[in-house]
Scaffold this motif. Structure first.
Motif, PDB file in Angstrom:
ATOM      1  N   LEU A   3       1.252  -1.332   0.225  1.00 42.93           N
ATOM      2  CA  LEU A   3      -0.225   0.036  -0.312  1.00 42.93           C
ATOM      3  C   LEU A   3       1.301   1.206   0.146  1.00 42.93           C
ATOM      4  O   LEU A   3       1.073   2.090  -0.747  1.00 42.93           O
ATOM      5  CB  LEU A   3      -0.924  -0.459   0.772  1.00 42.93           C
ATOM      6  CG  LEU A   3      -1.677   1.284   1.426  1.00 42.93           C
ATOM      7  CD1 LEU A   3      -2.722   1.177   0.296  1.00 42.93           C
ATOM      8  CD2 LEU A   3      -2.530   1.064   3.096  1.00 42.93           C
ATOM      9  N   HIS A   4       2.299   1.215   0.979  1.00 42.06           N
ATOM     10  CA  HIS A   4       3.073   2.683   0.687  1.00 42.06           C
ATOM     11  C   HIS A   4       3.494   3.038  -0.388  1.00 42.06           C
ATOM     12  O   HIS A   4       3.422   3.488  -0.701  1.00 42.06           O
ATOM     13  CB  HIS A   4       4.270   1.994   2.255  1.00 42.06           C
ATOM     14  CG  HIS A   4       4.718   3.575   2.190  1.00 42.06           C
ATOM     15  ND1 HIS A   4       4.905   4.427   2.005  1.00 42.06           N
ATOM     16  CD2 HIS A   4       6.447   3.405   1.764  1.00 42.06           C
ATOM     17  CE1 HIS A   4       5.521   5.133   2.461  1.00 42.06           C
ATOM     18  NE2 HIS A   4       6.650   4.428   1.843  1.00 42.06           N
ATOM     19  N   ASP A   5       3.784   1.475  -0.737  1.00 35.19           N
ATOM     20  CA  ASP A   5       4.265   1.622  -2.487  1.00 35.19           C
ATOM     21  C   ASP A   5       3.361   2.384  -3.798  1.00 35.19           C
ATOM     22  O   ASP A   5       4.378   3.317  -3.916  1.00 35.19           O
ATOM     23  CB  ASP A   5       4.743   0.351  -3.089  1.00 35.19           C
ATOM     24  CG  ASP A   5       5.924  -0.150  -2.437  1.00 35.19           C
ATOM     25  OD1 ASP A   5       6.914   0.766  -1.166  1.00 35.19           O
ATOM     26  OD2 ASP A   5       6.641  -1.441  -2.671  1.00 35.19           O
ATOM     27  N   ASP A   6       2.160   1.355  -3.509  1.00 37.82           N
ATOM     28  CA  ASP A   6       0.921   2.425  -4.470  1.00 37.82           C
ATOM     29  C   ASP A   6       1.038   4.127  -4.204  1.00 37.82           C
ATOM     30  O   ASP A   6       0.507   4.698  -5.054  1.00 37.82           O
ATOM     31  CB  ASP A   6      -0.138   1.157  -4.510  1.00 37.82           C
ATOM     32  CG  ASP A   6      -0.156   0.345  -4.839  1.00 37.82           C
ATOM     33  OD1 ASP A   6       0.885  -0.049  -5.304  1.00 37.82           O
ATOM     34  OD2 ASP A   6      -1.047  -0.466  -3.963  1.00 37.82           O
ATOM     35  N   LEU A   7       1.077   4.077  -2.539  1.00 31.74           N
ATOM     36  CA  LEU A   7       0.417   5.596  -2.506  1.00 31.74           C
ATOM     37  C   LEU A   7       1.934   6.366  -3.078  1.00 31.74           C
ATOM     38  O   LEU A   7       1.783   7.185  -3.157  1.00 31.74           O
ATOM     39  CB  LEU A   7       0.261   6.093  -0.708  1.00 31.74           C
ATOM     40  CG  LEU A   7      -1.210   5.256  -0.969  1.00 31.74           C
ATOM     41  CD1 LEU A   7      -0.600   5.268   1.083  1.00 31.74           C
ATOM     42  CD2 LEU A   7      -1.794   5.805  -1.029  1.00 31.74           C
ATOM     43  N   THR A   8       3.082   6.254  -3.187  1.00 28.59           N
ATOM     44  CA  THR A   8       3.849   6.898  -3.216  1.00 28.59           C
ATOM     45  C   THR A   8       4.196   7.458  -4.954  1.00 28.59           C
ATOM     46  O   THR A   8       4.385   8.211  -5.387  1.00 28.59           O
ATOM     47  CB  THR A   8       5.323   5.348  -2.690  1.00 28.59           C
ATOM     48  OG1 THR A   8       5.543   5.413  -1.408  1.00 28.59           O
ATOM     49  CG2 THR A   8       6.640   6.728  -3.348  1.00 28.59           C
ATOM     50  N   SER A   9       3.472   5.482  -5.243  1.00 26.54           N
ATOM     51  CA  SER A   9       3.521   5.502  -7.154  1.00 26.54           C
ATOM     52  C   SER A   9       2.650   7.185  -6.971  1.00 26.54           C
ATOM     53  O   SER A   9       3.118   7.210  -8.316  1.00 26.54           O
ATOM     54  CB  SER A   9       3.129   4.594  -7.481  1.00 26.54           C
ATOM     55  OG  SER A   9       3.563   4.803  -8.865  1.00 26.54           O
ATOM     56  N   VAL A  10       1.134   6.524  -7.179  1.00 29.83           N
ATOM     57  CA  VAL A  10       0.340   7.827  -7.297  1.00 29.83           C
ATOM     58  C   VAL A  10       0.926   8.959  -6.917  1.00 29.83           C
ATOM     59  O   VAL A  10       0.825   9.844  -7.613  1.00 29.83           O
ATOM     60  CB  VAL A  10      -1.315   7.743  -6.421  1.00 29.83           C
ATOM     61  CG1 VAL A  10      -1.745   8.641  -6.354  1.00 29.83           C
ATOM     62  CG2 VAL A  10      -1.712   6.117  -6.831  1.00 29.83           C
ATOM     63  N   ARG A  38      -7.670  23.492 -13.393  1.00 21.85           N
ATOM     64  CA  ARG A  38      -6.378  23.765 -12.311  1.00 21.85           C
ATOM     65  C   ARG A  38      -7.179  23.123 -10.874  1.00 21.85           C
ATOM     66  O   ARG A  38      -6.253  22.535 -10.497  1.00 21.85           O
ATOM     67  CB  ARG A  38      -6.195  25.146 -12.063  1.00 21.85           C
ATOM     68  CG  ARG A  38      -4.997  25.065 -12.713  1.00 21.85           C
ATOM     69  CD  ARG A  38      -4.038  27.041 -12.529  1.00 21.85           C
ATOM     70  NE  ARG A  38      -5.727  27.359 -12.454  1.00 21.85           N
ATOM     71  CZ  ARG A  38      -5.501  28.161 -13.374  1.00 21.85           C
ATOM     72  NH1 ARG A  38      -5.160  28.547 -14.943  1.00 21.85           N
ATOM     73  NH2 ARG A  38      -6.946  29.487 -13.105  1.00 21.85           N
ATOM     74  N   SER A  39      -8.874  22.996 -10.962  1.00 26.62           N
ATOM     75  CA  SER A  39      -8.920  23.522  -9.770  1.00 26.62           C
ATOM     76  C   SER A  39      -9.480  21.221  -9.725  1.00 26.62           C
ATOM     77  O   SER A  39      -9.017  21.132  -8.124  1.00 26.62           O
ATOM     78  CB  SER A  39     -10.459  23.618  -9.694  1.00 26.62           C
ATOM     79  OG  SER A  39     -11.106  23.414  -8.671  1.00 26.62           O
ATOM     80  N   ALA A  40      -9.549  20.948 -10.438  1.00 22.87           N
ATOM     81  CA  ALA A  40      -9.705  19.471 -10.482  1.00 22.87           C
ATOM     82  C   ALA A  40      -8.238  18.602  -9.305  1.00 22.87           C
ATOM     83  O   ALA A  40      -8.586  18.031  -9.151  1.00 22.87           O
ATOM     84  CB  ALA A  40     -10.138  18.155 -11.500  1.00 22.87           C
ATOM     85  N   ALA A  41      -7.045  19.787 -10.667  1.00 23.23           N
ATOM     86  CA  ALA A  41      -5.897  18.506 -10.450  1.00 23.23           C
ATOM     87  C   ALA A  41      -5.662  18.608  -9.327  1.00 23.23           C
ATOM     88  O   ALA A  41      -5.169  18.229  -7.770  1.00 23.23           O
ATOM     89  CB  ALA A  41      -4.575  19.009 -11.025  1.00 23.23           C
ATOM     90  N   SER A  42      -6.128  20.148  -7.756  1.00 25.08           N
ATOM     91  CA  SER A  42      -5.815  20.845  -7.075  1.00 25.08           C
ATOM     92  C   SER A  42      -6.207  19.992  -6.020  1.00 25.08           C
ATOM     93  O   SER A  42      -5.665  19.263  -5.227  1.00 25.08           O
ATOM     94  CB  SER A  42      -6.055  22.184  -6.959  1.00 25.08           C
ATOM     95  OG  SER A  42      -5.503  22.550  -7.378  1.00 25.08           O
ATOM     96  N   SER A  47      -7.151  15.527  -2.172  1.00 28.58           N
ATOM     97  CA  SER A  47      -7.782  14.200  -1.566  1.00 28.58           C
ATOM     98  C   SER A  47      -6.783  13.113  -1.377  1.00 28.58           C
ATOM     99  O   SER A  47      -6.769  12.081  -0.597  1.00 28.58           O
ATOM    100  CB  SER A  47      -8.714  13.267  -2.618  1.00 28.58           C
ATOM    101  OG  SER A  47      -9.850  14.421  -2.813  1.00 28.58           O
ATOM    102  N   LEU A  48      -5.547  13.189  -2.097  1.00 27.42           N
ATOM    103  CA  LEU A  48      -4.278  11.961  -1.858  1.00 27.42           C
ATOM    104  C   LEU A  48      -3.474  11.980  -0.195  1.00 27.42           C
ATOM    105  O   LEU A  48      -3.825  11.310  -0.324  1.00 27.42           O
ATOM    106  CB  LEU A  48      -3.707  11.694  -2.713  1.00 27.42           C
ATOM    107  CG  LEU A  48      -2.149  11.266  -3.257  1.00 27.42           C
ATOM    108  CD1 LEU A  48      -3.341   9.686  -2.797  1.00 27.42           C
ATOM    109  CD2 LEU A  48      -1.234  11.453  -4.057  1.00 27.42           C
ATOM    110  N   ALA A  49      -3.514  13.169  -0.080  1.00 26.12           N
ATOM    111  CA  ALA A  49      -2.953  13.512   1.669  1.00 26.12           C
ATOM    112  C   ALA A  49      -4.302  13.421   2.189  1.00 26.12           C
ATOM    113  O   ALA A  49      -3.548  12.939   2.780  1.00 26.12           O
ATOM    114  CB  ALA A  49      -3.081  15.625   1.342  1.00 26.12           C
ATOM    115  N   LEU A  50      -5.585  13.521   2.123  1.00 21.00           N
ATOM    116  CA  LEU A  50      -5.999  12.838   3.556  1.00 21.00           C
ATOM    117  C   LEU A  50      -6.025  11.461   3.153  1.00 21.00           C
ATOM    118  O   LEU A  50      -6.141  10.903   4.584  1.00 21.00           O
ATOM    119  CB  LEU A  50      -7.172  13.551   3.055  1.00 21.00           C
ATOM    120  CG  LEU A  50      -7.916  14.784   3.091  1.00 21.00           C
ATOM    121  CD1 LEU A  50      -9.435  15.231   2.463  1.00 21.00           C
ATOM    122  CD2 LEU A  50      -8.101  15.127   4.275  1.00 21.00           C
TER     123      LEU A  50
END
Length: 95
Positions: A3-10, A38-42, A47-50
């Motif tokens: 899971l950690h590897d997947d999150l790092t890859s994303v 820009r809004s969608a990318a932000s 979401s990834l940080a959460l």
């Protein structure tokens, strides 16, 4: 892959996306469509940080304990008062 590897890859791919969006912003200018991109990318970045914060760090790194099952037969005394599933008690007749 863990899971950690997947999150790092994303995270790496999202960083690449943010760089591409910044370059695209230079060419496209301040249009409504560019603001949406820009809004969608932000939003993806937030979401990834959460998600990364909600995943416990220790969950991916804990060791799995191996359980050995002995080859010796079970003690028949463990099953003395048990009923056979679907057959009922050995002292009664099945319907």
């Amino acid at each position: 892959m863990s899971l950690h590897d997947d999150l790092t890859s994303v995270q790496r791919r999202l960083d690449d996306l943010m760089r591409c969006v910044a370059r695209l912003d230079e060419h496209a200018g301040d249009t409504l469509d560019m603001k949406r991109v820009r809004s969608a990318a932000s939003h993806l970045r937030e979401s990834l940080a959460l998600l990364q914060d909600s995943v416990p760090a220790a969950a991916d790194h804990r060791e799995r304990e191996m359980v050995t099952i002995p080859d010796a037969p079970y003690d028949r005394g463990l099953w003395a008062d048990a009923e056979d599933e679907g057959l009922g008690s050995p002292h009664r007749h099945a319907p």
